[in-house]
Scaffold this motif. Sequence first.
Motif, PDB file in Angstrom:
ATOM      1  N   ARG A  95      -1.942   3.852  -7.099  1.00  0.00           N
ATOM      2  CA  ARG A  95      -2.409   3.435  -5.775  1.00  0.00           C
ATOM      3  C   ARG A  95      -2.294   4.547  -4.736  1.00  0.00           C
ATOM      4  O   ARG A  95      -2.915   4.457  -3.666  1.00  0.00           O
ATOM      5  CB  ARG A  95      -1.624   2.193  -5.317  1.00  0.00           C
ATOM      6  N   PHE A 137      -6.932  -5.915  -9.994  1.00  0.00           N
ATOM      7  CA  PHE A 137      -7.893  -5.854  -8.895  1.00  0.00           C
ATOM      8  C   PHE A 137      -8.923  -6.974  -8.995  1.00  0.00           C
ATOM      9  O   PHE A 137     -10.126  -6.740  -9.064  1.00  0.00           O
ATOM     10  CB  PHE A 137      -8.538  -4.469  -8.844  1.00  0.00           C
ATOM     11  N   GLY A 187     -10.676 -10.136  -3.897  1.00  0.00           N
ATOM     12  CA  GLY A 187      -9.867 -10.206  -2.693  1.00  0.00           C
ATOM     13  C   GLY A 187      -8.690  -9.248  -2.642  1.00  0.00           C
ATOM     14  O   GLY A 187      -8.061  -9.104  -1.593  1.00  0.00           O
ATOM     15  N   VAL A 188      -8.387  -8.577  -3.747  1.00  0.00           N
ATOM     16  CA  VAL A 188      -7.262  -7.634  -3.760  1.00  0.00           C
ATOM     17  C   VAL A 188      -7.712  -6.324  -3.134  1.00  0.00           C
ATOM     18  O   VAL A 188      -8.722  -5.748  -3.538  1.00  0.00           O
ATOM     19  CB  VAL A 188      -6.757  -7.395  -5.198  1.00  0.00           C
ATOM     20  N   PRO A 189      -6.991  -5.818  -2.128  1.00  0.00           N
ATOM     21  CA  PRO A 189      -7.377  -4.539  -1.534  1.00  0.00           C
ATOM     22  C   PRO A 189      -7.231  -3.396  -2.532  1.00  0.00           C
ATOM     23  O   PRO A 189      -6.264  -3.343  -3.294  1.00  0.00           O
ATOM     24  CB  PRO A 189      -6.413  -4.364  -0.353  1.00  0.00           C
ATOM     25  N   VAL A 190      -8.209  -2.486  -2.497  1.00  0.00           N
ATOM     26  CA  VAL A 190      -8.169  -1.306  -3.364  1.00  0.00           C
ATOM     27  C   VAL A 190      -7.904  -0.102  -2.469  1.00  0.00           C
ATOM     28  O   VAL A 190      -8.710   0.212  -1.591  1.00  0.00           O
ATOM     29  CB  VAL A 190      -9.488  -1.114  -4.124  1.00  0.00           C
ATOM     30  N   PRO A 191      -6.789   0.604  -2.664  1.00  0.00           N
ATOM     31  CA  PRO A 191      -6.477   1.749  -1.802  1.00  0.00           C
ATOM     32  C   PRO A 191      -7.542   2.831  -1.886  1.00  0.00           C
ATOM     33  O   PRO A 191      -8.046   3.145  -2.972  1.00  0.00           O
ATOM     34  CB  PRO A 191      -5.140   2.256  -2.357  1.00  0.00           C
ATOM     35  N   LYS A 192      -7.903   3.394  -0.731  1.00  0.00           N
ATOM     36  CA  LYS A 192      -8.905   4.464  -0.703  1.00  0.00           C
ATOM     37  C   LYS A 192      -8.430   5.680  -1.486  1.00  0.00           C
ATOM     38  O   LYS A 192      -9.230   6.374  -2.126  1.00  0.00           O
ATOM     39  CB  LYS A 192      -9.223   4.853   0.740  1.00  0.00           C
ATOM     40  N   ALA A 233     -12.740  -6.759  -7.475  1.00  0.00           N
ATOM     41  CA  ALA A 233     -12.494  -5.878  -6.331  1.00  0.00           C
ATOM     42  C   ALA A 233     -12.877  -4.430  -6.626  1.00  0.00           C
ATOM     43  O   ALA A 233     -13.409  -3.729  -5.753  1.00  0.00           O
ATOM     44  CB  ALA A 233     -11.025  -5.961  -5.917  1.00  0.00           C
TER      45      ALA A 233
END
Length: 286
Positions: A119, A156, A159-164, A226
């Motif tokens: 992440r 993922f 709705g789970v945020p994916v880090p840039k 996601a």
Amino acid sequence: MLLGSLPGLAAIVALSLFAHGVEDTTVAQDGPLPARAPAFHRAARPHIVPRSVWLGTAGRAQPPPPRYDDKVIAVFLHHTDSPGKYDCADVPNIIRHLYAGQTGDRHWDDIGYNFLVDRCGTIYEGRAGGSDRAVIGAHTLGFNHRTAGIAAIGTFTAGVPVPKAMTDAIAALAAWKLGLADIDPRANVRLVSSDSHSRFQLGTAVTLPALAGHKDGYMTNCPGVALTVLLPEIREHAARLQGRTTPAVPSRTIPVLPGRAGPAFPGWTAPVLPGRPAPGALTGIP
């Protein structure tokens, strides 16, 4: 001397041309222009943490030798389906746990993924054999040949945020790995299924994205909704890193055989078929 027989001005002009070699580069006006050398689109190699950092003394004493293909023309993106709220300092332990599960419970000879990304955007070498080489992994049943598997560490689902930082690292890794064979990450490539338990029958030639999700080749929801919805953006980013400025080639339709599952789309869920691994199961070579 021959030049001495020419009129004075003509002799001077001819001597000047001879001295500068112009006559050697003259092209007839009605002839074809010289062919331009093909442009190769390479991306810089991102930093990759070697497997020795996470493996430690957990490796098998006598692992079998790696197997290689001639080149990598496609990349499959996965998620590890493991907890996503972790401290990046603990990632070596997480990968070691994944390795133990695949070589222990599954009886594989090594971890299946070629690379893993955390992440925080750190890229780890997975399967042994050399990150610069076309190592045959065990990540996408039926499509392990001429491909590389990249696993995003975490789960993922929708709705789970994916880090840039993670998607940037995936794009950089795919751009470099595909660039070694001058493959546009936005393009489609031709692959041949090596196992009927994949999405396609053994021996079927199919057209798949050069930067694909696991679900494109196998009946699963991996790499999760996601991450799947971000694949177009990741492809574009990877193409820019390769220095590509022209639009992508339009996608072609993946052929579908009667009675077989078709191309996967975000949110699509494959049924569990009798005698086949359950969706989401990571399967090995071939």
